[in-house]
Design a protein around this motif. Structure first.
Motif, PDB file in Angstrom:
ATOM      1  N   CYS A 295       0.836  -1.214   0.000  1.00  0.00           N
ATOM      2  CA  CYS A 295       0.000   0.000   0.000  1.00  0.00           C
ATOM      3  C   CYS A 295       0.869   1.263   0.000  1.00  0.00           C
ATOM      4  O   CYS A 295       0.585   2.214  -0.736  1.00  0.00           O
ATOM      5  N   GLU A 296       1.901   1.241   0.823  1.00  0.00           N
ATOM      6  CA  GLU A 296       2.798   2.403   0.933  1.00  0.00           C
ATOM      7  C   GLU A 296       3.471   2.674  -0.426  1.00  0.00           C
ATOM      8  O   GLU A 296       3.481   3.809  -0.910  1.00  0.00           O
ATOM      9  N   TYR A 299       0.891   3.796  -3.214  1.00  0.00           N
ATOM     10  CA  TYR A 299       0.439   5.183  -3.085  1.00  0.00           C
ATOM     11  C   TYR A 299       1.495   6.135  -3.678  1.00  0.00           C
ATOM     12  O   TYR A 299       1.161   7.069  -4.412  1.00  0.00           O
ATOM     13  N   LYS A 300       2.759   5.869  -3.382  1.00  0.00           N
ATOM     14  CA  LYS A 300       3.838   6.724  -3.929  1.00  0.00           C
ATOM     15  C   LYS A 300       3.916   6.610  -5.444  1.00  0.00           C
ATOM     16  O   LYS A 300       4.129   7.604  -6.145  1.00  0.00           O
ATOM     17  N   LYS A 303       1.006   8.515  -6.985  1.00  0.00           N
ATOM     18  CA  LYS A 303       1.292   9.960  -6.934  1.00  0.00           C
ATOM     19  C   LYS A 303       2.246  10.354  -8.065  1.00  0.00           C
ATOM     20  O   LYS A 303       2.042  11.354  -8.758  1.00  0.00           O
ATOM     21  N   TYR A 316      -6.457   4.696  -8.723  1.00  0.00           N
ATOM     22  CA  TYR A 316      -6.029   4.105  -7.452  1.00  0.00           C
ATOM     23  C   TYR A 316      -6.930   4.705  -6.380  1.00  0.00           C
ATOM     24  O   TYR A 316      -6.865   5.912  -6.118  1.00  0.00           O
ATOM     25  N   ALA A 318      -7.122   5.031  -3.315  1.00  0.00           N
ATOM     26  CA  ALA A 318      -6.604   5.792  -2.174  1.00  0.00           C
ATOM     27  C   ALA A 318      -6.057   7.154  -2.590  1.00  0.00           C
ATOM     28  O   ALA A 318      -5.577   7.928  -1.756  1.00  0.00           O
ATOM     29  N   LEU A 319      -6.112   7.437  -3.900  1.00  0.00           N
ATOM     30  CA  LEU A 319      -5.622   8.719  -4.411  1.00  0.00           C
ATOM     31  C   LEU A 319      -6.772   9.740  -4.339  1.00  0.00           C
ATOM     32  O   LEU A 319      -7.878   9.462  -4.803  1.00  0.00           O
ATOM     33  N   TYR A 325     -12.917   7.195  -3.615  1.00  0.00           N
ATOM     34  CA  TYR A 325     -12.127   7.696  -2.479  1.00  0.00           C
ATOM     35  C   TYR A 325     -12.922   7.625  -1.166  1.00  0.00           C
ATOM     36  O   TYR A 325     -12.396   7.207  -0.138  1.00  0.00           O
ATOM     37  N   GLY A 335      -5.503   1.445   3.155  1.00  0.00           N
ATOM     38  CA  GLY A 335      -4.941   1.414   1.811  1.00  0.00           C
ATOM     39  C   GLY A 335      -5.751   0.527   0.890  1.00  0.00           C
ATOM     40  O   GLY A 335      -6.665  -0.174   1.332  1.00  0.00           O
ATOM     41  N   THR A 336      -5.394   0.576  -0.403  1.00  0.00           N
ATOM     42  CA  THR A 336      -6.168  -0.197  -1.380  1.00  0.00           C
ATOM     43  C   THR A 336      -5.270  -1.131  -2.179  1.00  0.00           C
ATOM     44  O   THR A 336      -5.391  -1.232  -3.386  1.00  0.00           O
TER      45      THR A 336
END
Ligand SMILES: *Cc1c(COP(=O)(O)O)cnc(C)c1O
Length: 423
Positions: A295-296, A299-300, A303, A316, A318-319, A325, A335-336
């Motif tokens: 998840c971490e 997400y990056k 982004k 995504y 979690a964005l 969302y 997280g997703t």
């Protein structure tokens, strides 16, 4: 073991060795079980607990079934040879020819085929609805013979998130149950039983195994379903194929999962191998740590893609700004998962160029394991479709499905950066 948190249960639940026994769950690689006296075997056939044949039960399966049941907060679980087998058995456990299912239309492709074609040939019809259908419209789809609403917590590959509580409310108001495929979210990100879901299915081949080494599936029973609404006579009335037992009377809260095992696994035989279950257990021991990193990293990466001028869109949940969302915040705020889809400028050919230019990420027809991977559906799994047909199926020609692994995230991003430069 339930006094512990989910992370502790991932590592330790299900197996409690006695003094002098192996510390690690052994593989019972045996189809059969030894008995000293005929009387001991006779007891098994009088439904006393014990092992008679691995299709019906195995000590290694029991450990992992108990672990997954604990992770999801259910009363019991049944391992199967694949995720497809789990879905098949879960539905056949309550649906017959003449019955009806309501399902969201963004389900995993294999489930779509199973419901839309194979079950249809068997006389079980499905109405597909949008994931974001309103409560009012959903109520209109329920018929007299509807037995199940089928959803997926985080859909593969569309990454849609249904309003689970709404689907549960409509189902329960109509005396029927909800089956939820929790493969992508895993119990680390979402526990559907907390929102009233009755039965969970998993493809353990994805994050649970986590290393792309063993195919498998699992059904988990919440123990909370009301089988006495008149819709499920097979769980309530005597089963002539199993000692005339009434599953609800004899097994109470575990009626569904016991029936799936002693009746359907017995007759259809989609048993996993003990070796694969051992490997699955190794995966489960690190599930919580891996999911957090997936998840971490994802997400990056999302982004990064979102800010890249050659990327036209990023999906995504979690964005910020994603259509789902709010559902992400409500149902899986941690997280997703590691799966992202995105589109690149230049359509089909540019997308294929990006895929071919990646060095760290490999091209595979799989998602959700430790290694970063990519697939371009338009030129692979869906290559027989025209651009127009692709759009109709909701698969854009420029769509890339990216499964972010647990490597160093800077390495993953650099790889994407150099591949995007090639277009
Ligand atoms: C892969 C998958 C399945 C099917 O599982 P298999 O183990 O491949 O049979 C079912 N549901 C979802 C969401 C999946 O991703």
């Amino acid at each position: 073991m339930n006094k512990y948190n989910i992370e502790t249960n991932c590592v330790q639940a299900g197996y409690n060795p006695k003094s002098g026994e192996p510390r690690v769950m052994p593989i019972s690689q045996s189809t059969t079980y030894y008995y000293e006296k005929g009387e001991d075997v006779a007891k098994l056939f009088d439904l006393e607990p014990g092992y008679m044949y691995t299709r019906l039960g195995n000590p290694t399966f029991d450990v992992v079934q108990n672990k997954i049941a604990m992770l999801e907060g259910g009363v019991g679980a049944l391992l199967t040879s694949s995720g497809q087998a789990a879905t098949t058995l879960a539905i056949l456990n309550i649906c017959h020819s003449g019955d009806h299912i309501v399902a969201i239309n963004a389900l995993y492709g294999g489930t779509m085929n199973l419901l839309g074609f194979t079950f249809k040939r068997m006389g079980i019809n499905t109405t597909f609805v949008n994931t974001d259908i309103t409560e009012e419209d959903l109520r209109k789809q329920i018929k007299e013979n509807t037995k199940v609403i089928f959803i997926e917590t985080l859909t593969n590959p569309g990454l849609e998130i249904p309003d689970i509580e709404m689907f549960v409310k409509v189902a329960h108001d109509n005396g029927i149950i909800v089956i939820c495929d929790n493969t992508f979210a895993t119990p680390i990100l979402c526990r559907p039983f907390d929102y009233g879901v009755d039965i969970i299915v998993h493809s353990t081949s994805k994050y649970m195994d986590g290393h792309a080494v063993s195919l498998g599936g699992c059904i988990v029973d919440s123990g909370n379903a009301n089988w006495n609404t008149g819709k499920y006579p097979d769980l309530v009335n005597p089963d002539p194929s199993y000692h005339g037992v009434s599953y609800t009377k004899e097994f109470g809260k575990a009626a569904f999962i016991v029936k799936a095992n002693v009746q359907l696994m017995r007759d259809l035989g989609s048993t996993p191998s003990p070796m694969n279950v051992f490997l699955l257990n190794l995966g489960l021991e690190s599930l919580h740590v891996r999911i957090e990193r997936h998840c971490e990293n994802a997400y990056k990466v999302a982004k990064f893609l979102d800010n890249h001028d050659k990327v036209t869109w990023v999906n995504y949940p979690a964005l910020e700004g994603n259509k789902y969302y709010n559902m992400f915040k409500k149902y899986m705020p941690k997280g997703t998962s590691g799966v992202i889809s995105f589109g690149v400028k230049g359509g089909k050919n540019a997308a294929m160029k990006v895929m071919d230019s990646l060095e760290l990420a490999s091209i595979v027809v799989h998602v959700a394991d430790a290694r970063t991977s990519i697939l371009h559906p338009a030129s692979t799994t869906h290559r027989q479709l025209t651009d127009e047909q692709l759009r109709e199926a909701g698969i854009l020609p420029e769509l890339l499905r990216f499964s972010v692994g647990i490597e160093n995230v800077e390495d993953i991003i650099s790889d994407l950066e150099q591949a995007l430069e090639k277009i």
